[in-house]
Each structure stands twice: as C-alpha cells, then as structure tokens.
Design an enzyme around this catalytic site. Sequence first.
Site, PDB file in Angstrom:
ATOM      1  N   GLY A   1     -10.565  36.092 -12.431  1.00 23.24           N
ATOM      2  CA  GLY A   1      -9.961  35.385 -11.301  1.00 23.24           C
ATOM      3  C   GLY A   1     -10.003  36.214 -10.033  1.00 23.24           C
ATOM      4  O   GLY A   1     -10.075  37.439 -10.067  1.00 23.24           O
TER       5      GLY A   1
ATOM      6  N   GLU B   1     -19.224  28.820 -16.192  1.00 18.80           N
ATOM      7  CA  GLU B   1     -20.327  28.467 -15.297  1.00 18.80           C
ATOM      8  C   GLU B   1     -21.029  27.226 -15.839  1.00 18.80           C
ATOM      9  O   GLU B   1     -20.849  26.866 -17.001  1.00 18.80           O
ATOM     10  CB  GLU B   1     -21.370  29.596 -15.292  1.00 18.80           C
ATOM     11  CG  GLU B   1     -20.812  30.970 -15.090  1.00 18.80           C
ATOM     12  CD  GLU B   1     -20.725  31.324 -13.626  1.00 18.80           C
ATOM     13  OE1 GLU B   1     -21.524  30.791 -12.848  1.00 18.80           O
ATOM     14  OE2 GLU B   1     -19.835  32.114 -13.276  1.00 18.80           O
TER      15      GLU B   1
ATOM     16  N   GLU C   1     -12.708  50.023 -12.228  1.00 23.20           N
ATOM     17  CA  GLU C   1     -11.546  49.488 -12.956  1.00 23.20           C
ATOM     18  C   GLU C   1     -11.661  47.982 -13.193  1.00 23.20           C
ATOM     19  O   GLU C   1     -11.266  47.467 -14.254  1.00 23.20           O
ATOM     20  CB  GLU C   1     -10.262  49.799 -12.162  1.00 23.20           C
ATOM     21  CG  GLU C   1      -8.963  49.364 -12.795  1.00 23.20           C
ATOM     22  CD  GLU C   1      -8.664  50.067 -14.124  1.00 23.20           C
ATOM     23  OE1 GLU C   1      -8.478  51.277 -14.121  1.00 23.20           O
ATOM     24  OE2 GLU C   1      -8.619  49.366 -15.153  1.00 23.20           O
TER      25      GLU C   1
ATOM     26  N   LYS D   1     -18.396  44.484 -21.736  1.00 22.14           N
ATOM     27  CA  LYS D   1     -17.085  45.121 -21.532  1.00 22.14           C
ATOM     28  C   LYS D   1     -16.753  46.095 -22.664  1.00 22.14           C
ATOM     29  O   LYS D   1     -16.234  47.180 -22.410  1.00 22.14           O
ATOM     30  CB  LYS D   1     -16.012  44.034 -21.397  1.00 22.14           C
ATOM     31  CG  LYS D   1     -16.175  43.224 -20.101  1.00 22.14           C
ATOM     32  CD  LYS D   1     -15.312  41.981 -20.128  1.00 22.14           C
ATOM     33  CE  LYS D   1     -15.387  41.198 -18.827  1.00 22.14           C
ATOM     34  NZ  LYS D   1     -14.803  39.861 -18.943  1.00 22.14           N
TER      35      LYS D   1
HETATM   36  N1  HSE Z   1     -16.416  35.129 -17.179  1.00 22.23           N
HETATM   37  C1  HSE Z   1     -15.495  36.203 -17.357  1.00 22.23           C
HETATM   38  C2  HSE Z   1     -14.363  35.739 -18.283  1.00 22.23           C
HETATM   39  C3  HSE Z   1     -14.968  36.654 -16.031  1.00 22.23           C
HETATM   40  O1  HSE Z   1     -14.280  34.539 -18.583  1.00 22.23           O
HETATM   41  O2  HSE Z   1     -13.590  36.552 -18.762  1.00 22.23           O
HETATM   42  C4  HSE Z   1     -14.459  38.031 -15.986  1.00 22.23           C
HETATM   43  O3  HSE Z   1     -15.375  38.998 -16.343  1.00 22.23           O
END
Ligand code: HSE
Length: 412
Positions: free
Chosen positions: A298, A185, A124, A200
């Site tokens: 988060g 990052e 999930e 995703k």
């Molecule tokens: N780096 C991803 C974002 C974190 O900014 O949505 C969650 O997958």
Amino acid sequence: MYVAIMGYGVVGSGVATLLKKNHEHIVKKSMQSEMELKYILDRRTFPGDPYEHLLITDFSKIVEDDEVKIVVETMGGLHPAYEYVLASLKAGKNVVTSNKELVAAKGCELLKVADENNVNFLFEASVGGGIPIIRPISQCLAANDIDEIAGILNGTTNFILTKMITDGMTFDEALLLAQKNGYAERDPSADVDGFDACRKICILAALCFGKHVYPDAVYTEGIRKITLADVEYARSWGGVIKLIARAKKMEDGRVSVMVSPAFVQNHSQLASVDDVFNAILVRGDAIGDVVFYGKGAGKMPTASAVVADVIDCARHMERKKFFGWQDSEDGYVADYLETENTFYIRATTENAAAAVAQFSEFFGDISLLARQDAPEGEFAFVTKPLSEKEIAEKLALVKEANVESVIRITNY
Ligand code: HSE
C-alpha cells in the site's frame, strides 16, 4: 539536503506526499537544516499534480547534480532501476529502494558498491511494506543466532486465501475481487504464483544467514491450485491454508528456502493473519519466536518505510549503516527435494477401499480427514514426515486414484 525520487507510481507519490505532510518532523529527525524534494523522474506526465514542476525524464540530471544526496528508487522492476541505482551509488549518492526484485537479484553487488563509495543502500520497504523487519533483524536481533524465518509475505495472496476461507469464494472469484480492490494486477502472476514472496524471503534469508539467496534457486509454488475442498479439509484438520515463505539454516551450512501454500495450525500466530496483512516470524536462539505484523503493501505504509530510510541516510552521511552479506556459491540453497515435510493429500477414485489400501501401503500410517458433503470417491489424508523426493516417487506409483492436491504442513 536534496532528495530525488525515481518512479512516481503508487509508492513514489506516497513518498512525496509524506515528505511534505510531515516535513517539519522529518527535517528534525534527519538532523539536517532542510530536506527538500528536487526531482521526480518518470516518463509519464501528471497534469495538475502538485509536484508537476519537479518532474523530469532525464536521469542524468539527478546523477550529475551534486546537491542531490539521497535518491529514492520506487520504479520497480530490474531495468533500468538497476542501472540507475548503480550509477547513483557510484556518483556518491545514498540510495533508498522499495524494489524487492532489485534487492533479491542484485542486493549483494549493490551493497558492495555502496560500501566502496562510502554511501548507504537501504531497503526497509522491500519486505513487509510498512512493517519494520530489515532493521529489527540486523540491529535489534543482532545478538541472536537466527536459524529460521517464515512468514506471510504477500498481501494479495493472503487476501485471496482469506476470502476463500471466510467467505467460501473460489480462487477465481477471490482473485477478481482482489483485482477490483486494486491489490492484484491485471496480470496477477507475480503475486499468485509466489514470485513476490520468493524475492522477499530471499532478502530476509540473506540478511539472517549472511549469504545472497538468488530467487531462481528457490522452489516456488503459488496458490492457483488451491480449491475450496482443500480449505475444508484444512479446517477439519484444525487449521488454515496460507502462502508461507520460509528459510532455514541447515547443519552443513547450506540453507533450505521454499515458498508454497501450507497448512498452518489454528493456534499458530500466522493463522489469524488475514486480508492484505503480512506477518514474519523470526526464530532466534536468545529471543525464541518473535512475530512482526502489519500492512505489507500500500501507498502510505510503504512510503512510511521508505521515508524512514531517507531519514536514516540523512543522519548517517558520514557514518555508514552496515547492511551487508556475501555472495553465495552454487549449491548454497539445498535442492528442495532434500527437504522433509508432512503432507496433506487429496485424491479421487472409483474404488475408495483399494485406493486407501494402496496409499497405506506406500505411505505407512496415514491419518484420514473428513469434510461435509465430500463427493463420492474423494478422500484426503495426512502423511508422516517424508522427504520431497520420497513423496514424488511414491505419488508416481499411485494407480488406484487421481491425486488432486498435495499441500505441505508447517509447524509454525
Ligand atoms: N503485491 C505485493 C503484495 C505488494 O501483494 O504483497 C507489496 O510487495
């Protein structure tokens, strides 16, 4: 019941925190007499951490311990997460993961192994962080024929675009702020180049349409090239620029999947999704459009989804949950050049009249856009619907102007 966590980073430590904070409630919901954390696998040391005594570096301790029934994988990346998850499933352990790279690349195979070993493989948290989306698609919306899904699936890029739209920051300034706030990052490529959103949408497309979608088959474009001029033209058109990941079922059984920046009309439910929030629009034949909105990343929001999966595993030790899809054949994802879109184009020229005439000749009816303080020689317009192949061919013929931006326009 014993749980092990592999990967004690942001999400893994959030899972440990949540398991302790809501311990009584979680045990009750799990329908178990107890739910305890037994191991945390990480190569790093965490002096003074409340769970320091649970830290191990040897994966075999987890896989060989029959008391561990649920393994949480929050390591991220493909290796060794894939090998550890595979071995855990084969050892008869339920696995919960937040790792979208793993599910997007190996989901089909791991679901099959879970099935063969009569255990659960739940994920999930891999899409939308804390937003419930995997279960709603596979359970609550199960009666629908879903033919399209689209969304803002990356919080970092949405934060950057929001800062460009509302505060007039350049991409570089907004990226620096995102890094300062801990969203992006130091190497921001996975987010700003669209790879995270791509993984995703692959997972969501597999779930909605029943066949695995491999990320390398998906046309993916990030937001690095978006400028404040584009933001202004989008405003004058009546919308905003968002990084949109989308998947659509085609009549011939294939799917069209794409990640790219796109103009979204102000009245769209996706237009007002700002900062690090995510939103996912699912289009079903019975429900119509339904939008899921919330914190897509988060520590605690993601831990919320992971721990919910842990509870679900505990409740379904004997009766497995079904989250499966088939593998796909080459060509299942249509070549993006077949996709039709309307496009926004911004160009610069030394001879505006000749350039506009040339664009009109190539593109037929074009709608010119305006923005305040546009430099001399800059112009922008919106095309009629064209295939990606047609637009590429036509743009290659343009001689009277330099094409600075090409952005797709959505109808969500
Ligand atoms: N780096 C991803 C974002 C974190 O900014 O949505 C969650 O997958």
